[in-house]
Design a protein around this motif. Structure first.
Motif, PDB file in Angstrom:
ATOM      1  N   HIS A   1       0.832  -1.200   0.000  1.00  0.00           N
ATOM      2  CA  HIS A   1       0.000   0.000   0.000  1.00  0.00           C
ATOM      3  C   HIS A   1       0.870   1.254   0.000  1.00  0.00           C
ATOM      4  O   HIS A   1       0.584   2.220  -0.712  1.00  0.00           O
TER       5      HIS A   1
ATOM      6  N   THR B   1       2.194  13.559   1.623  1.00  0.00           N
ATOM      7  CA  THR B   1       1.758  12.210   1.280  1.00  0.00           C
ATOM      8  C   THR B   1       2.951  11.296   1.030  1.00  0.00           C
ATOM      9  O   THR B   1       2.950  10.137   1.459  1.00  0.00           O
TER      10      THR B   1
ATOM     11  N   SER C   1       1.463   9.471  -5.661  1.00  0.00           N
ATOM     12  CA  SER C   1       1.955  10.793  -5.290  1.00  0.00           C
ATOM     13  C   SER C   1       2.944  11.307  -6.331  1.00  0.00           C
ATOM     14  O   SER C   1       2.887  12.479  -6.730  1.00  0.00           O
TER      15      SER C   1
ATOM     16  N   GLU D   1      -5.892  10.141  -5.249  1.00  0.00           N
ATOM     17  CA  GLU D   1      -5.376   9.698  -3.964  1.00  0.00           C
ATOM     18  C   GLU D   1      -6.001   8.356  -3.603  1.00  0.00           C
ATOM     19  O   GLU D   1      -7.067   7.995  -4.076  1.00  0.00           O
ATOM     20  N   MET D   2      -5.295   7.631  -2.759  1.00  0.00           N
ATOM     21  CA  MET D   2      -5.736   6.314  -2.321  1.00  0.00           C
ATOM     22  C   MET D   2      -6.447   6.427  -0.980  1.00  0.00           C
ATOM     23  O   MET D   2      -6.189   7.345  -0.212  1.00  0.00           O
TER      24      MET D   2
ATOM     25  N   GLN E   1       0.915   4.124  -2.814  1.00  0.00           N
ATOM     26  CA  GLN E   1       0.666   5.514  -2.415  1.00  0.00           C
ATOM     27  C   GLN E   1       1.791   6.415  -2.919  1.00  0.00           C
ATOM     28  O   GLN E   1       1.546   7.514  -3.420  1.00  0.00           O
ATOM     29  N   GLN E   2       3.022   5.941  -2.829  1.00  0.00           N
ATOM     30  CA  GLN E   2       4.167   6.695  -3.328  1.00  0.00           C
ATOM     31  C   GLN E   2       4.091   6.861  -4.841  1.00  0.00           C
ATOM     32  O   GLN E   2       4.396   7.925  -5.380  1.00  0.00           O
TER      33      GLN E   2
ATOM     34  N   LYS F   1      -7.119   5.291   2.939  1.00  0.00           N
ATOM     35  CA  LYS F   1      -6.178   4.944   3.998  1.00  0.00           C
ATOM     36  C   LYS F   1      -5.997   3.436   4.070  1.00  0.00           C
ATOM     37  O   LYS F   1      -6.869   2.666   3.676  1.00  0.00           O
TER      38      LYS F   1
ATOM     39  N   GLU G   1       1.325  16.803  -1.657  1.00  0.00           N
ATOM     40  CA  GLU G   1       1.987  15.622  -2.222  1.00  0.00           C
ATOM     41  C   GLU G   1       3.281  15.305  -1.477  1.00  0.00           C
ATOM     42  O   GLU G   1       3.628  14.138  -1.309  1.00  0.00           O
TER      43      GLU G   1
ATOM     44  N   ALA H   1       3.982   7.969   3.147  1.00  0.00           N
ATOM     45  CA  ALA H   1       4.189   6.672   2.495  1.00  0.00           C
ATOM     46  C   ALA H   1       5.519   6.062   2.909  1.00  0.00           C
ATOM     47  O   ALA H   1       5.608   4.855   3.158  1.00  0.00           O
TER      48      ALA H   1
END
Length: 125
Positions: A17, A96, A25, A41-42, A21-22, A44, A93, A100
Motif C-alpha cells: 500500500h 503524502t 503521489s 489519492e488512495m 501511495q508513493q 487509507k 503531495e 508513504a
C-alpha cells in the motif's frame, strides 16, 4: 503451527500500500503543471485492510457489503482548483510522500521484528 501468520501478510499489505501511495503521489507531482489534471489519492490503509483481511469477497457490489475484487478505489482530490483546472498541491503531495515512506518503514520494522521472534521460537535466533 506456522501456516497462518497474518502478521506477515499484514506487513506485506502495508508495504504494498505504501508503494502504491508513493507511485500515485509521484504521478500527481509529475502532472502538477498539466492543465485539467485531477490529483488522485488512495484510501487509507486501514480501510483497504478491513476489506482484504475479512476473508469474505463479494461477487457483486451489493453482496455482503464487501469488495467485488477491486484492489484500490481511487478518488479524485477536489480541494483546490488552480486557474488551469489542476488540483495538484505540491505541499500536500510532499506530505503524502513522507507518510508513504513512514508507512513503508513501519511495515519493514514489523516484518523484521516478527521474523526475529519466529527465528527465536525455532531456536535459530
Amino acid at each position: 503451527m506456522f501456516q497462518n501468520l497474518d502478521v506477515f501478510r499484514t506487513a506485506m499489505a502495508m508495504a504494498r500500500h505504501a508503494g502504491m501511495q508513493q507511485a500515485f503521489s509521484s504521478q500527481n507531482i509529475a502532472n502538477a503543471d498539466t492543465p485539467g489534471y485531477r490529483a488522485r489519492e488512495m484510501p487509507k490503509f486501514q480501510d483497504t485492510l478491513r476489506d482484504s483481511m475479512m476473508g469474505q469477497r463479494a461477487s457483486r457490489d451489493t453482496h455482503l457489503n464487501g469488495s467485488s475484487g477491486r484492489t484500490v478505489d481511487l478518488s479524485e482530490r477536489r480541494d483546490a482548483l488552480d486557474p488551469n483546472g489542476n488540483t495538484v498541491s505540491l505541499e500536500q503531495e510532499m506530505v503524502t510522500a513522507v507518510d508513504a515512506k513512514r508507512q513503508h518503514d513501519r511495515a519493514l520494522a514489523i516484518y523484521r521484528s516478527n521474523l526475529s521472534i519466529l527465528r527465536a521460537s525455532l531456536g535459530r535466533g
